[in-house]
Design an enzyme around this catalytic site. Structure first.
Site, PDB file in Angstrom:
ATOM      1  N   THR A  67       0.843  -1.184   0.000  1.00  0.00           N
ATOM      2  CA  THR A  67       0.000   0.000   0.000  1.00  0.00           C
ATOM      3  C   THR A  67       0.883   1.240   0.000  1.00  0.00           C
ATOM      4  O   THR A  67       2.000   1.212   0.523  1.00  0.00           O
ATOM      5  CB  THR A  67      -0.902   0.042   1.246  1.00  0.00           C
ATOM      6  OG1 THR A  67      -0.084  -0.009   2.423  1.00  0.00           O
ATOM      7  CG2 THR A  67      -1.889  -1.115   1.255  1.00  0.00           C
ATOM      8  N   ASN A  69       1.298   4.579   1.591  1.00  0.00           N
ATOM      9  CA  ASN A  69       0.770   5.301   2.748  1.00  0.00           C
ATOM     10  C   ASN A  69       0.849   6.812   2.551  1.00  0.00           C
ATOM     11  O   ASN A  69       1.882   7.348   2.153  1.00  0.00           O
ATOM     12  CB  ASN A  69       1.552   4.902   4.003  1.00  0.00           C
ATOM     13  CG  ASN A  69       1.320   3.455   4.371  1.00  0.00           C
ATOM     14  OD1 ASN A  69       1.583   2.556   3.566  1.00  0.00           O
ATOM     15  ND2 ASN A  69       0.822   3.224   5.558  1.00  0.00           N
ATOM     16  N   GLU A 123      -4.164   4.147   3.412  1.00  0.00           N
ATOM     17  CA  GLU A 123      -3.272   3.353   2.574  1.00  0.00           C
ATOM     18  C   GLU A 123      -3.989   2.671   1.419  1.00  0.00           C
ATOM     19  O   GLU A 123      -4.625   1.647   1.597  1.00  0.00           O
ATOM     20  CB  GLU A 123      -2.460   2.344   3.384  1.00  0.00           C
ATOM     21  CG  GLU A 123      -3.060   1.860   4.663  1.00  0.00           C
ATOM     22  CD  GLU A 123      -2.200   0.761   5.285  1.00  0.00           C
ATOM     23  OE1 GLU A 123      -1.324   0.184   4.618  1.00  0.00           O
ATOM     24  OE2 GLU A 123      -2.435   0.461   6.449  1.00  0.00           O
TER      25      GLU A 123
END
Ligand code: RBF
Ligand code: MG
Length: 216
Positions: A67, A69, A123
């Protein structure tokens, strides 16, 4: 689209999350304290601009689902504040740096109750196109696109998928996220005007902040 569960109360109180009742009590005792008080449907679409920062470093390592962030400090949000971002799992669209490609995304906002984080994070997992070689050849098509650290990011979350949940095992968490990715991909193919509008905003350089002033 599932409607948000009972953890979202307009009066500022938080009640226990219905969907989490299926899971082990041992892990959910304090979830109500962490969940948002805003109903996601009242703030969608959620637009955000920020910079990609290092997260807890588990996305790629533990889950195989990286992901990007978002930095909270340099972020701008269409909600009144970062605190007002309702926790949950969403689908939408995302763009990185000066690249003009628009990725579909499945995005988590919150405290990752499986891990019990004490910081709220935003995220998105970026989904590569089906013919992209960085896309995993699984039924879900999760993608390994690199880390994007320090690059700017633009994100619009169009729809709410589900609350974040304290799954009982890593495999359950991964399975749920893969289903989110499948759902995000399908919803992202929709041709509703609202979807087109968010893609146009993501492709633009316009601010995420909704101006409170109006002409006249
Ligand atoms: N973490 C949770 O603890 N519970 C969840 O239900 C959950 N759902 C997620 C759904 C998506 C689409 C994504 C991208 C992440 C989700 N996460 C969830 C966050 C996940 O634990 C996190 O991305 C990794 O730990 C890496 O920071
Ligand atoms: Mg991450």
């Amino acid at each position: 689209m599932s409607s948000p569960s009972t953890n979202n109360n307009y009066d500022g109180s938080a009640t226990e999350n219905d969907s989490s009742k299926h899971h082990s009590d041992a892990k959910i005792h304090d979830i109500s304290a962490l969940t948002t008080v805003l109903d996601p449907s009242t703030v969608l679409p959620i637009r955000m601009t920020s910079v990609v920062v290092k997260g807890y470093g588990r996305g790629s390592k533990d889950l195989g689902i990286p992901t990007a962030n978002l930095d909270r400090e340099s972020g701008q949000f269409s909600t009144a504040s970062f605190e007002d971002l309702p926790t949950g799992i969403y689908w939408g669209f995302c763009r990185i740096g000066t690249d003009d490609h628009i990725y579909k995304t499945a995005c988590s906002i919150g405290y990752n109750p499986y891990y019990g984080n004490n910081r709220k994070t935003v995220e998105p997992h970026l989904i590569a196109d089906p013919n992209d070689t960085r896309r995993h050849k699984s039924s879900c098509g999760e993608s390994l696109l690199g880390d994007f650290y320090d690059q700017s990011i633009r994100l619009s979350l169009v729809g709410y998928l589900r609350p974040e949940l304290p799954f009982e095992g890593l495999d359950k968490l991964i399975e749920a996220i893969k289903q989110d990715i499948v759902n995000a991909e399908q919803f992202g193919d929709g041709d509703a005007a609202s979807i087109q509008l968010e893609k146009i905003w993501v492709a633009s350089d316009d601010s995420a902040i909704i101006s409170k002033t109006h002409p006249g």
